[in-house]
Design a protein around this motif. Structure first.
Motif, PDB file in Angstrom:
ATOM      1  N   VAL A 144       0.874  -1.171   0.000  1.00  0.00           N
ATOM      2  CA  VAL A 144       0.000   0.000   0.000  1.00  0.00           C
ATOM      3  C   VAL A 144       0.905   1.213   0.000  1.00  0.00           C
ATOM      4  O   VAL A 144       2.073   1.123   0.358  1.00  0.00           O
ATOM      5  N   ASP A 145       0.374   2.339  -0.405  1.00  0.00           N
ATOM      6  CA  ASP A 145       1.218   3.529  -0.495  1.00  0.00           C
ATOM      7  C   ASP A 145       0.426   4.757  -0.093  1.00  0.00           C
ATOM      8  O   ASP A 145      -0.343   5.286  -0.886  1.00  0.00           O
ATOM      9  N   PHE A 146       0.591   5.177   1.142  1.00  0.00           N
ATOM     10  CA  PHE A 146       0.086   6.471   1.582  1.00  0.00           C
ATOM     11  C   PHE A 146       1.302   7.354   1.777  1.00  0.00           C
ATOM     12  O   PHE A 146       2.229   6.987   2.497  1.00  0.00           O
ATOM     13  N   GLY A 147       1.289   8.536   1.160  1.00  0.00           N
ATOM     14  CA  GLY A 147       2.444   9.406   1.287  1.00  0.00           C
ATOM     15  C   GLY A 147       3.564   8.937   0.391  1.00  0.00           C
ATOM     16  O   GLY A 147       3.345   8.378  -0.680  1.00  0.00           O
ATOM     17  N   ASP A 148       4.800   9.127   0.814  1.00  0.00           N
ATOM     18  CA  ASP A 148       5.941   8.722   0.012  1.00  0.00           C
ATOM     19  C   ASP A 148       6.061   7.203  -0.014  1.00  0.00           C
ATOM     20  O   ASP A 148       5.693   6.526   0.951  1.00  0.00           O
ATOM     21  N   PRO A 149       6.585   6.648  -1.120  1.00  0.00           N
ATOM     22  CA  PRO A 149       6.815   5.209  -1.185  1.00  0.00           C
ATOM     23  C   PRO A 149       7.707   4.736  -0.039  1.00  0.00           C
ATOM     24  O   PRO A 149       8.685   5.385   0.300  1.00  0.00           O
ATOM     25  N   GLU A 150       7.353   3.604   0.551  1.00  0.00           N
ATOM     26  CA  GLU A 150       8.120   3.056   1.667  1.00  0.00           C
ATOM     27  C   GLU A 150       8.645   1.681   1.301  1.00  0.00           C
ATOM     28  O   GLU A 150       8.017   0.949   0.535  1.00  0.00           O
ATOM     29  N   PRO A 151       9.789   1.296   1.837  1.00  0.00           N
ATOM     30  CA  PRO A 151      10.313  -0.038   1.550  1.00  0.00           C
ATOM     31  C   PRO A 151       9.421  -1.115   2.144  1.00  0.00           C
ATOM     32  O   PRO A 151       8.713  -0.880   3.112  1.00  0.00           O
ATOM     33  N   GLU A 152       9.460  -2.301   1.524  1.00  0.00           N
ATOM     34  CA  GLU A 152       8.581  -3.392   1.950  1.00  0.00           C
ATOM     35  C   GLU A 152       9.379  -4.583   2.488  1.00  0.00           C
ATOM     36  O   GLU A 152       9.032  -5.730   2.237  1.00  0.00           O
ATOM     37  N   GLU A 153      10.450  -4.301   3.246  1.00  0.00           N
ATOM     38  CA  GLU A 153      11.247  -5.405   3.780  1.00  0.00           C
ATOM     39  C   GLU A 153      10.411  -6.324   4.653  1.00  0.00           C
ATOM     40  O   GLU A 153      10.566  -7.556   4.629  1.00  0.00           O
ATOM     41  N   ALA A 154       9.490  -5.769   5.435  1.00  0.00           N
ATOM     42  CA  ALA A 154       8.659  -6.588   6.318  1.00  0.00           C
ATOM     43  C   ALA A 154       7.805  -7.553   5.510  1.00  0.00           C
ATOM     44  O   ALA A 154       7.627  -8.714   5.892  1.00  0.00           O
ATOM     45  N   ALA A 155       7.251  -7.090   4.392  1.00  0.00           N
ATOM     46  CA  ALA A 155       6.430  -7.963   3.560  1.00  0.00           C
ATOM     47  C   ALA A 155       7.248  -9.127   3.004  1.00  0.00           C
ATOM     48  O   ALA A 155       6.773 -10.271   2.959  1.00  0.00           O
ATOM     49  N   TRP A 156       8.473  -8.848   2.604  1.00  0.00           N
ATOM     50  CA  TRP A 156       9.314  -9.932   2.074  1.00  0.00           C
ATOM     51  C   TRP A 156       9.733 -10.884   3.183  1.00  0.00           C
ATOM     52  O   TRP A 156       9.873 -12.092   2.952  1.00  0.00           O
ATOM     53  N   ARG A 157       9.915 -10.370   4.401  1.00  0.00           N
ATOM     54  CA  ARG A 157      10.252 -11.261   5.517  1.00  0.00           C
ATOM     55  C   ARG A 157       9.077 -12.160   5.903  1.00  0.00           C
ATOM     56  O   ARG A 157       9.289 -13.270   6.393  1.00  0.00           O
ATOM     57  N   HIS A 158       7.854 -11.697   5.704  1.00  0.00           N
ATOM     58  CA  HIS A 158       6.668 -12.471   6.064  1.00  0.00           C
ATOM     59  C   HIS A 158       6.189 -13.378   4.929  1.00  0.00           C
ATOM     60  O   HIS A 158       5.114 -13.963   5.024  1.00  0.00           O
ATOM     61  N   ALA A 159       6.968 -13.493   3.854  1.00  0.00           N
ATOM     62  CA  ALA A 159       6.551 -14.301   2.710  1.00  0.00           C
ATOM     63  C   ALA A 159       6.360 -15.762   3.121  1.00  0.00           C
ATOM     64  O   ALA A 159       6.988 -16.251   4.066  1.00  0.00           O
ATOM     65  N   ARG A 160       5.478 -16.453   2.405  1.00  0.00           N
ATOM     66  CA  ARG A 160       5.209 -17.865   2.700  1.00  0.00           C
ATOM     67  C   ARG A 160       5.142 -18.657   1.396  1.00  0.00           C
ATOM     68  O   ARG A 160       4.896 -18.106   0.328  1.00  0.00           O
ATOM     69  N   GLU A 161       5.371 -19.950   1.514  1.00  0.00           N
ATOM     70  CA  GLU A 161       5.349 -20.822   0.349  1.00  0.00           C
ATOM     71  C   GLU A 161       3.953 -21.392   0.152  1.00  0.00           C
ATOM     72  O   GLU A 161       3.308 -21.837   1.105  1.00  0.00           O
TER      73      GLU A 161
END
Length: 364
Positions: A190-207
């Motif tokens: 999601v993007d409110f305001g300036d673009p933010e990195p998504e490291e947390a989303a990649w850490r929470h990835a699942r197979e």
């Protein structure tokens, strides 16, 4: 009894995976009920779920043969389209894996493969991937190799509505192949305001296991958050998103990291909307109380969201009306005067380096 009430009963039974007989159509329904019932099922892409529910009843449905054929025909067409999309997905991720390009599947495909007992119940017409911005050139080459072409016109924005459409996560870079399968590429959840990195989303990835094919998808919490946001963006007028959210809550509510969800929603400035969407899904589908978020938004805030939601309408708003609602939603969720001013500035002059990433060439 209204057609929308029967549909909500059917969806609630499906979401809770109740072993009892599914609800049927009330006796002595009239032609107006039939027309409305079939139209709602078709518009919200619910025919596969409804046809399966009616097919498991001991007694035949009260609907006329014409309405039953109408629903079965659409369900069959949606299943065929979904099969084509899944086939294209396997080819796409196979090439991504071969070239070592990271990706995470999102949205409709992820719901069908990870939440629904039978993926055929979840119509899927598009593939949405979360990717790294740094991989854009490699991704563009891979998509070209598979026959995906840009599904947009020349990006010379004539007005702020079009700029906002491309500038937010809700409409990522769109491609389409010759079969009509859409491919959406996003760099942010999601993007409110300036673009933010998504490291947390990649850490929470699942197979995800899709018929023996291993896929990587965004985490359950991130998927639930995006689903609730899609409900907000469409004014709760796409009931399939409510089914997706309901399946997460009914099947995985105790597994969700609610602290992570609340922190992310607050950091992105849409905690009230997220809370209200959860509450509406729980109430609409009569789910057991899953109240993991303690701090409810104020009464005025909740009233504002109730005013813009109209569940059960026959159709979505179209064109610029949808874009206007998204802008109104963003404006509502922007807390301070400075944030509201920043949002208007984004409409008038989107940042060239951010927009260019979606187009793969410099934006003027």
């Amino acid at each position: 009894m209204r057609a929308i009430d029967v549909i909500f009963e059917t969806l609630a039974h499906f979401v809770k995976r109740d072993d009892s007989p599914p609800p049927g159509i009330p006796a002595r329904v009239g032609p107006q009920f039939e027309r409305e019932f079939a139209s709602l099922c078709e518009w919200h892409f619910l025919s596969p779920i409804v046809v399966d529910s009616l097919g498991r009843l001991a007694l035949g449905p009260v609907l006329s043969d014409f309405s039953c054929r109408r629903l079965r025909s659409q369900a069959s067409a949606l299943r065929a389209k979904s099969e084509t999309t899944f086939e294209d997905l396997r080819k796409l991720v196979g090439l991504f894996n071969e070239k070592n390009v990271p990706y995470l599947i999102m949205d409709d495909v992820l719901s069908a493969l990870s939440l629904f007992p039978d993926p055929a119940h979840r119509p899927v017409e598009s593939i949405n991937l979360l990717v790294h911005e740094s991989d854009w050139e490699a991704i563009a080459a891979l998509c070209h190799e598979l026959g995906y072409k840009r599904d947009i016109r020349d990006p010379e924005f004539d007005n702020g509505d079009d700029a906002l459409d491309y500038y937010q996560y809700f409409t990522p870079c769109r491609l389409r192949n010759e079969k009509g399968t859409q491919l959406g590429l996003s760099f942010r959840l999601v993007d409110f305001g300036d673009p933010e990195p998504e490291e947390a989303a990649w850490r929470h990835a699942r197979e995800i296991d899709a018929d023996g094919v291993k896929l990587m998808g965004i985490g359950l919490e991130d998927h639930f958050l995006r689903t609730c946001m899609r409900l907000n963006m469409t004014r709760f007028e796409q009931l399939l998103f409510a089914v997706d959210a309901g399946l997460v809550l009914s099947g995985h509510g105790d597994e969700l990291d609610w602290a992570y969800l609340e922190a992310l929603a607050r950091a992105r400035m849409f905690y009230p909307a997220f809370y209200c969407a959860c509450e509406r899904v729980i109430d609409s589908l009569t789910l057991p109380g899953v109240r993991r978020m303690e701090r409810a938004p104020g009464r005025v805030r909740r009233r504002m969201f109730d005013m813009i939601w109209r569940p059960g309408r026959l159709g979505l708003l179209a064109g610029k009306q949808v874009r206007f609602h998204r802008f109104r939603f963003y404006f509502l969720e922007s807390g301070t005067i400075g944030e509201k001013f920043q949002l208007v500035a984004r409409l008038a002059a989107p940042r060239p380096e951010w927009v260019s990433a979606f187009f793969g060439r410099p934006y003027k």
